[in-house]
Design an enzyme around this catalytic site. Structure first.
Site, PDB file in Angstrom:
ATOM      1  N   GLU A  40       0.947  -1.162  -0.012  1.00  5.16           N
ATOM      2  CA  GLU A  40       0.072  -0.105  -0.098  1.00  5.16           C
ATOM      3  C   GLU A  40       0.876   1.236  -0.046  1.00  5.16           C
ATOM      4  O   GLU A  40       0.487   2.389  -0.648  1.00  5.16           O
ATOM      5  CB  GLU A  40      -1.139   0.028   1.072  1.00  5.16           C
ATOM      6  CG  GLU A  40      -1.850  -1.141   1.184  1.00  5.16           C
ATOM      7  CD  GLU A  40      -2.944  -1.046   0.043  1.00  5.16           C
ATOM      8  OE1 GLU A  40      -2.924   0.036  -0.811  1.00  5.16           O
ATOM      9  OE2 GLU A  40      -3.418  -2.163  -0.092  1.00  5.16           O
ATOM     10  N   TYR A 123      -6.624   6.279   3.744  1.00  8.88           N
ATOM     11  CA  TYR A 123      -7.021   4.933   2.962  1.00  8.88           C
ATOM     12  C   TYR A 123      -5.986   3.965   3.140  1.00  8.88           C
ATOM     13  O   TYR A 123      -6.556   2.859   3.301  1.00  8.88           O
ATOM     14  CB  TYR A 123      -6.283   5.796   1.418  1.00  8.88           C
ATOM     15  CG  TYR A 123      -6.320   4.213   0.480  1.00  8.88           C
ATOM     16  CD1 TYR A 123      -7.408   3.454   0.039  1.00  8.88           C
ATOM     17  CD2 TYR A 123      -4.915   3.915   0.325  1.00  8.88           C
ATOM     18  CE1 TYR A 123      -6.942   2.561  -0.617  1.00  8.88           C
ATOM     19  CE2 TYR A 123      -4.422   2.885  -0.109  1.00  8.88           C
ATOM     20  CZ  TYR A 123      -5.604   2.208  -0.779  1.00  8.88           C
ATOM     21  OH  TYR A 123      -5.409   0.673  -1.369  1.00  8.88           O
ATOM     22  N   ASP A 141      -9.945   5.695  -2.507  1.00 10.36           N
ATOM     23  CA  ASP A 141      -8.965   6.227  -3.100  1.00 10.36           C
ATOM     24  C   ASP A 141      -9.435   6.610  -4.714  1.00 10.36           C
ATOM     25  O   ASP A 141     -10.647   6.938  -4.671  1.00 10.36           O
ATOM     26  CB  ASP A 141      -7.932   5.000  -3.485  1.00 10.36           C
ATOM     27  CG  ASP A 141      -8.518   3.828  -4.443  1.00 10.36           C
ATOM     28  OD1 ASP A 141      -9.675   3.745  -4.682  1.00 10.36           O
ATOM     29  OD2 ASP A 141      -7.653   3.177  -5.241  1.00 10.36           O
TER      30      ASP A 141
END
Length: 361
Positions: A40, A123, A141
């Site tokens: 991520e 996020y 996102d």
DNA sequence: AATGCGGGGCA
DNA sequence: TGCCCAGCATT
């Protein structure tokens, strides 16, 4: 918020995911929170295709968060070199060391404690919490903004406080809390594969019958954004000062682009200058007082387009005479060691093209 | 609320 | 060229 077609959206998105979606990525279905977190961080504002090889290399070099926490800053930055947004790398290292020390290497288990890590925002915290632990947090996102803005015909700009709040609230209402990991993965895959920024596949979209943008011919216009950025031009003149197969470099420390990456002696000018003007400039006299040299040549301009600025860089190679002076803030390193330092793309491009290490030394 | 931060891919 | 990408931190 009253909107039509919410149940239809979630239900059919999950059907699309289980019956049609074939997207595959190394971190998909991953349950190790360290690996999820790493992926991520790498993927923030970064295309999957670009981040993929970096992820593979990081996992190989640092199999666990403790491996990463123990590594030196420079080594980790070298792995990150070329990926951009280098503060992500610094924050990632800080978070790894926090987890290693404060959490004994065990990744935190709650949304709030994950969110508190450096470089982890709403996020990324939602992604880790749902993928690793099944916690009911919806990701928001770029994919989610686009899919929701189109399906629900939302005209609120996504780059405003109001927009973020509105989309986040809606995303939370749409989330299937019994399968948050599958749902979050599904909506992002859907945005990447079907509801794409350009040329979305509306003709084969299972949601098109209820998609407000599609039904009203506004697919190409959504989502909306407000801000338009001003792009500034900067003129970088790099002095490559060589003494006996050694060259001066330094690590960029100031609050500016490319923090923690390395560079040659930089003379930034407010406008383009000639070689003669450069050597007569005040910046030159300040940086290289009394240095004696022979000019090898000035390179063609190397242009790099960043988000907020255009860098126009030229490289002036000087071969020093006599003994190498000590230059404040710079270190003299052998040409053969340049591979051990992380450089911005502009400089690595020049090094590759000029074959600095092969011919000039 | 506004701004800065990379690099690559695409039409 | 302009836009966008599994955003975040800082001011």
């Amino acid at each position: 918020m009253k909107r039509a077609g919410k149940a239809f959206f979630t239900e059919n998105l999950l059907i699309w995911n289980s019956e049609i979606n074939t997207r595959n990525m190394p971190w998909k279905g991953e349950k190790d929170p360290y690996r999820i977190w790493l992926s991520e961080i790498i993927l923030q504002q970064t295309r999957v295709e670009q981040g993929w090889p970096y992820y593979e290399r990081f996992i190989k070099a640092y199999p666990t968060v403790n491996h990463l926490a123990r590594a030196s800053d420079d080594e980790v930055f070298r792995h990150w070199q070329g990926l951009g947004y280098y503060n992500r790398c610094r924050n990632m290292l800080a978070a790894a060391r926090t987890i290693s020390k404060d959490y004994q290497g065990q990744f935190p288990h709650t949304y709030e404690s994950i969110l508190a890590l450096k470089g982890v925002g709403a996020y990324t915290a939602a992604a880790i919490a749902s993928f690793a632990y099944g916690l009911p947090h919806a990701v928001v996102d770029g994919n989610v903004y686009r899919v929701l803005a189109r399906y629900f015909g939302i005209q609120t700009p996504t780059d405003t406080t109001e927009g973020k709040k509105e989309f986040t609230l809606l995303a939370g209402e749409l989330l299937d809390k019994t399968q948050s990991a599958a749902y979050n993965q599904a909506i992002m895959d859907f945005g990447a594969v079907v509801c794409k920024p350009q040329q979305p596949a509306c003709s084969s979209c299972p949601l098109s019958t209820q998609c407000l943008a599609y039904q009203t011919g506004r697919v190409e216009q959504l989502p909306l954004k407000t801000k338009k950025i001003m792009i500034r031009q900067r003129f970088f003149y790099y002095i490559i000062l060589i003494y006996n197969k050694q060259v001066y470099i330094r690590k960029r420390k100031e609050k500016d682009i490319w923090q923690n990456l390395h560079e040659f002696i930089l003379l930034e000018q407010p406008c383009p200058v000639t070689q003669a003007e450069l050597l007569a400039s005040e910046g030159y006299r300040a940086a290289l007082p009394g240095v004696s040299f022979k000019v090898e040549g000035l390179s063609a301009p190397y242009k790099q387009q960043l988000t907020h600025q255009t860098i126009i860089a030229q490289f002036l190679t000087l071969r020093g005479k006599g003994r190498a002076p000590a230059l404040e803030g710079y270190q003299l390193v052998p040409q053969s060691m340049l591979n051990d330092y992380a450089f911005p793309k502009t400089i690595t491009s020049y090094l590759e093209k000029s074959a600095l290490g092969l011919t000039l030394f």
